[in-house]
Scaffold this active site. Structure first.
Site: not given
Ligand code: PLP
Length: 385
Positions: A207, A235, A266
């Protein structure tokens, strides 16, 4: 350092319990203020902008005039304000209530939870799926449940914090390979041959820069060294690949990636929630052993309703997923033509590189100050579909 702070608040024999409690609180404040000051001093203080409208392509932000064009949410497909998604959430709220007041295995599983898990597995073409309150939880829950000291996990050094934390919790042998460096991964896989299971863990799309993991190469190394592949698709789910199935679809390796973790917070409606999808044996094990699943409340029905509709929309047609591709190209090419440097691949995360953190922060403030003026009139909350 801790000692000297402790010594600055000595306890005396004659102190009452309430004055001891006050002293403990004063000591805590002293420690925390120093810590906060060090964050400010390092220039890494994060301040929050307060949105006064729904999340969407156009938002209102406290302290700024008029509408603001929003480029920083992970609301990739605009589904968080899609009327059908909202309606589905409301219907689930009406029919199934505000929440379960329970974890899943006690009395927190409704038909909608089972239906959503089935839908997620179908969407990703995997055997089964399990829901969590977030993808952070899904990442916190998988490695510890799956891997033992006999096993090994090989993790990209730039993986998301939740993968790093999840791996910290497990007792497997840990290898960290250089970001997307296949030579380094191969060397680590060779070293890890002595262990029972080998699991390669990577973000599908990273990200920070919008770069995409070389999954083809990772999968062929995994085959060579008999390893499993795990990807975090937060993402990617909903918009990468011809049908929005994710990085594995984009790169043609859906049948070679064993485990997918992703988020409902997301592109899939943006409310909250996460999941693991993969082999049925793994999902069965997670229901027995995964601590964030076992010891945290069920997803609220409204959240389940929103995500379920988002998946329906994506499975009905690939038009929504495809619309993202065209918009990404348009944004990247117009920004480049205007003289900006955009890093990353063809991912909708388009980091605009100004070269200096302070300049970036000043520009963000100026953009917010400028607002979007008249341009948002009538366009409020229109989903990007
Ligand atoms: N994994 C990645 C690559 C993320 O970008 C995010 C959130 O920013 C998460 C996990 C965590 O996701 P959640 O918001 O559902 O806890």
């Amino acid at each position: 350092m801790w000692c000297s702070r402790l010594l600055s608040y000595p306890l005396s024999q004659g102190q009452s319990s309430s004055s001891r409690a006050r002293a403990a609180l004063a000591q805590l404040n002293h420690v925390l203020e120093a810590e906060l000051e060090s964050i400010r001093g390092a220039g890494t203080w994060k301040s929050e902008r307060i949105i006064t409208s729904k999340q969407g392509p156009y938002i209102h932000v406290e302290g700024s005039r008029g509408g603001i064009l929003n480029f920083c949410a992970n609301n990739y497909l605009g589904l968080s304000s899609h009327p059908e998604v909202i309606r589905s959430g409301l219907e689930a709220l009406e029919k199934f209530g505000a929440g379960l007041s329970s974890v899943r295995f006690i009395c927190g599983t409704q038909t909608i939870h089972k239906n959503l898990e089935e839908k997620i597995a179908r969407f990703h073409q995997r055997e089964d799926a399990i829901l969590y309150a977030s993808c952070f939880d899904a990442n916190a829950g998988i490695f510890e449940a799956l891997l033992t000291p006999e096993d090994a996990v090989l993790s990209d050094e730039l993986n998301h914090a939740s993968i790093i934390d999840g791996i910290r919790l497990c007792k497997a042998n840990k290898y960290r390979y250089k970001h997307m460096d296949m030579q380094d991964l191969e060397a680590k896989l060779q070293d890890a041959q002595k262990h029972r299971l080998r699991l390669v863990a990577t973000d599908g799309a990273f990200s920070m820069d919008g770069d995409i993991a070389p999954l083809k190469e990772i999968c062929s190394l995994a085959q060579k060294y008999q390893a499993l592949v795990f990807i975090d698709e937060c993402h990617a789910t909903g918009f990468l690949g011809p049908n929005g199935r994710g990085t594995d679809e984009l790169l043609g390796v859906m049948d070679q990636v064993a485990i997918v973790n992703s988020t409902l917070g997301k592109a899939l409606g943006g409310a909250a929630g996460g999941y693991t999808t993969g082999p049925k044996t793994l999902i069965d094990l997670l229901r027995q052993r995964s601590r964030p699943y076992l010891f945290s409340n069920s997803l609220p029905p409204a959240v389940v309703g929103c995500a379920s509709k988002a998946l329906d929309l994506l499975m009905e047609s690939n038009a929504i997923a495809q619309s993202m591709v065209a918009k990404t190209r348009q944004f990247r090419s117009k920004m480049a033509a205007a003289g900006f440097r955009i890093s990353g691949n063809d991912h909708p995360i388009c980091p605009v590189m100004l070269g200096e953190a302070r300049l970036a922060s000043m520009m963000a403030d100026d953009l917010l100050e400028k607002g979007n003026g008249e341009g948002t009139k009538g366009a409020e909350m229109t989903p990007l579909l």
